[in-house]
Design an enzyme around this catalytic site. Structure first.
Site, mmCIF file in Angstrom:
data_model
loop_
_atom_site.group_PDB
_atom_site.id
_atom_site.type_symbol
_atom_site.label_atom_id
_atom_site.label_comp_id
_atom_site.label_asym_id
_atom_site.label_seq_id
_atom_site.Cartn_x
_atom_site.Cartn_y
_atom_site.Cartn_z
ATOM 1 C CD GLN A 62 33.073 30.139 90.173
ATOM 2 O OE1 GLN A 62 32.402 30.195 91.189
ATOM 3 N NE2 GLN A 62 34.339 30.533 90.146
ATOM 4 C CG HIS A 63 36.179 25.856 88.860
ATOM 5 N ND1 HIS A 63 37.033 26.900 89.122
ATOM 6 C CD2 HIS A 63 35.426 25.685 89.980
ATOM 7 C CE1 HIS A 63 36.825 27.332 90.358
ATOM 8 N NE2 HIS A 63 35.854 26.611 90.890
ATOM 9 C CG ASP A 95 28.038 28.540 89.520
ATOM 10 O OD1 ASP A 95 29.138 29.015 89.880
ATOM 11 O OD2 ASP A 95 27.786 27.313 89.585
#
EC number: 2.7.1.17
Length: 474
Positions: free
Chosen positions: A72-73, A242
């Site tokens: 992520q991110h 994820d």
């Protein structure tokens, strides 16, 4: 002939591909390839690793659908031609800590952020990284025409169409500028952070299509995938982050809490309603099924065990043995595992510490035990922050393969722990989403659950209190 699906886990450290039977979920074959280390990585490395992992999994012959889950991110910036502007800043890059604090203050405090997008920005969030780039790399910011996430970019490369970058609810909810409660982007927050509103991915529903691999318009990419074994059009599922994929892969349901011991540590729950925590401890994410995924993340998890093994000059199995030889509570030795700063609590510049070191506790067994307990105490704090009384606590991730972690976890969490059969849960969840995109319907297909071991033990008296005291000291 049976129908196959492929699930991808493009994580911080590697790319894993699993190929499963779409109806039963049975594993057919799998492959893996490494990613470079570091907190910023050019996305081309992910693409190369994906191709290698597909090849090592025996290609995509017989595969009808693919889903990509990824860390992520991560901030992926593209220019007007779709070229990468700069290496992607990953979730664990903490240089944007000051930017996150500034954004919280500029909007009027954490309550305003929690109300707007369900989460309060920290260094890992995409919105914070965009502010950092706007301030420190203004030329790169000016070149940025589109912003997406790692799974978005890989799905787009597989589809090969520069006009159709897509994402899903789960991954979008980790940006800091998409609201799980409303299902819409908050472009005003993006403009606050970045000073502009670049193009953003289209947010797909849980079982929507993101295109097909066979429609690839980038000739060399289509040829590469073809050499990996593709013979017919392969559907692309939406993909996800994820943690969202892990929830799918482990079969988490409302009432469950999943504790994942990976590069980062997470505790998350499947919920029917969006969450909003003004303290910032709980990120109010969406999941990959149309529900929600309140989540607490720590930066320090399995790599705490790696660091302890290096210090003791032993391998993982020997560290396990030493930790189980050490007494519960490690004789008062406490390791505060903030080895890379920390996200929960939000201390990006913190360092680790070792307290209670005496002649009696200066042994390899005591240090190994303290490392396992310290890591698990951080995860127990994350579990507590969710504020839930879970029906089940499921322990997953690479660190859950450690017998010491499995046996010590209930002494720290104060409740029984269920450990599903080891597997690639993120890639498995992506494969299950791929099967869902083929089958349709309102819920993902039911796949037979693997074996689950239950670990029970009495809580270690005073351990959490000693850890809290040590963690509170400068």
């Amino acid at each position: 002939m049976r129908t196959l699906v492929a699930g991808v886990d493009s994580s911080t450290q590697s790319c894993k591909v699993v190929i499963r039977d779409a109806e039963s979920g049975a594993l057919v074959r799998q492959g893996r390839a490494a990613h470079p280390q570091g907190t910023e990585v050019h996305p081309d490395h992910w693409w190369a690793a994906l191709q290698e992992a597909i090849e090592r999994a025996g290609g995509l012959d017989g595969v009808a659908a693919v889903s990509v889950a990824a860390q992520q991110h991560g901030m992926v910036c593209l220019d007007e031609r779709g070229d990468v502007v700069r290496p992607a800043l990953l979730w664990n890059d903490t240089r944007s800590a000051r930017a996150a604090r500034d954004l919280v203050e500029e909007l009027g405090g954490p309550e305003r952020w929690a109300e707007a997008v369900g989460s309060v920005p920290v260094a890992s969030f995409t919105v914070s990284k965009l502010r950092w780039m706007a301030e420190h790399e203004p030329e790169n910011a000016r070149r940025t025409a589109q912003v997406c996430l790692p799974h978005d970019w890989l799905t787009w490369r597989l589809a090969g169409s520069p006009d159709t970058i897509t994402t899903d609810r789960g991954d979008a909810s980790g940006t800091g500028y998409w609201s799980p409660a409303t299902g819409a982007y908050r472009t005003d927050l993006l403009e606050l952070a970045f000073g502009a509103v670049p193009a953003l991915p289209r947010v797909l529903g849980p079982a929507d299509d993101a295109g097909t691999i066979a429609d690839a318009g980038i000739v060399e990419d289509a040829a590469t995938v073809a050499r990996a074994g593709t013979r017919a059009p392969v559907r692309l599922a939406p993909g996800t982050g994820d943690n969202m994929a892990a929830a799918l892969g482990v079969g988490a349901r409302p009432g469950d809490v999943v504790v994942s011991v990976g590069t980062s540590g997470t505790a998350f729950a499947v919920a029917d309603a969006p969450s909003s925590d003004p303290s910032g401890a709980v990120a109010g994410f969406a999941d990959a099924t149309g529900r929600f995924l309140p989540l607490v993340c720590t930066l320090n998890a399995a790599r705490v065990l790696d660091a302890a093994a290096r210090l003791l000059r032993v391998g993982p199995a020997e560290l396990d043995e030493l930790a189980l030889q050490g007494p519960p509570g490690a004789g008062g030795l406490v390791l505060v595992p903030y080895l890379e700063g920390e996200r929960t609590p939000n201390l990006p510049e913190a360092t680790g510490s070792l307290r209670g070191l005496t002649l009696a506790t200066a042994t390899p067994a005591h240090l190994a035990r303290a490392a396992v307990e310290g890591m698990l105490c951080g995860l127990a704090d994350a579990l507590d922050a969710l504020g839930l009384d879970p029906r089940r606590v499921l322990l997953i991730g690479g660190g859950a393969r450690s017998e010491a972690v499995r046996r010590i976890a209930p002494t720290v969490f104060g409740r029984p722990v269920l450990v599903p059969e080891p597997g690639e849960y993120v890639a498995d969840g992506a494969a299950r989403q791929a099967a869902w995109s083929l089958a349709g319907g309102t819920e993902p297909p039911e796949w037979a659950a693997g074996r689950t071991a239950v670990y029970e033990a009495a809580p270690t008296p005073g351990l959490r209190e000693r850890y809290a005291d040590a963690a509170a000291r400068p």
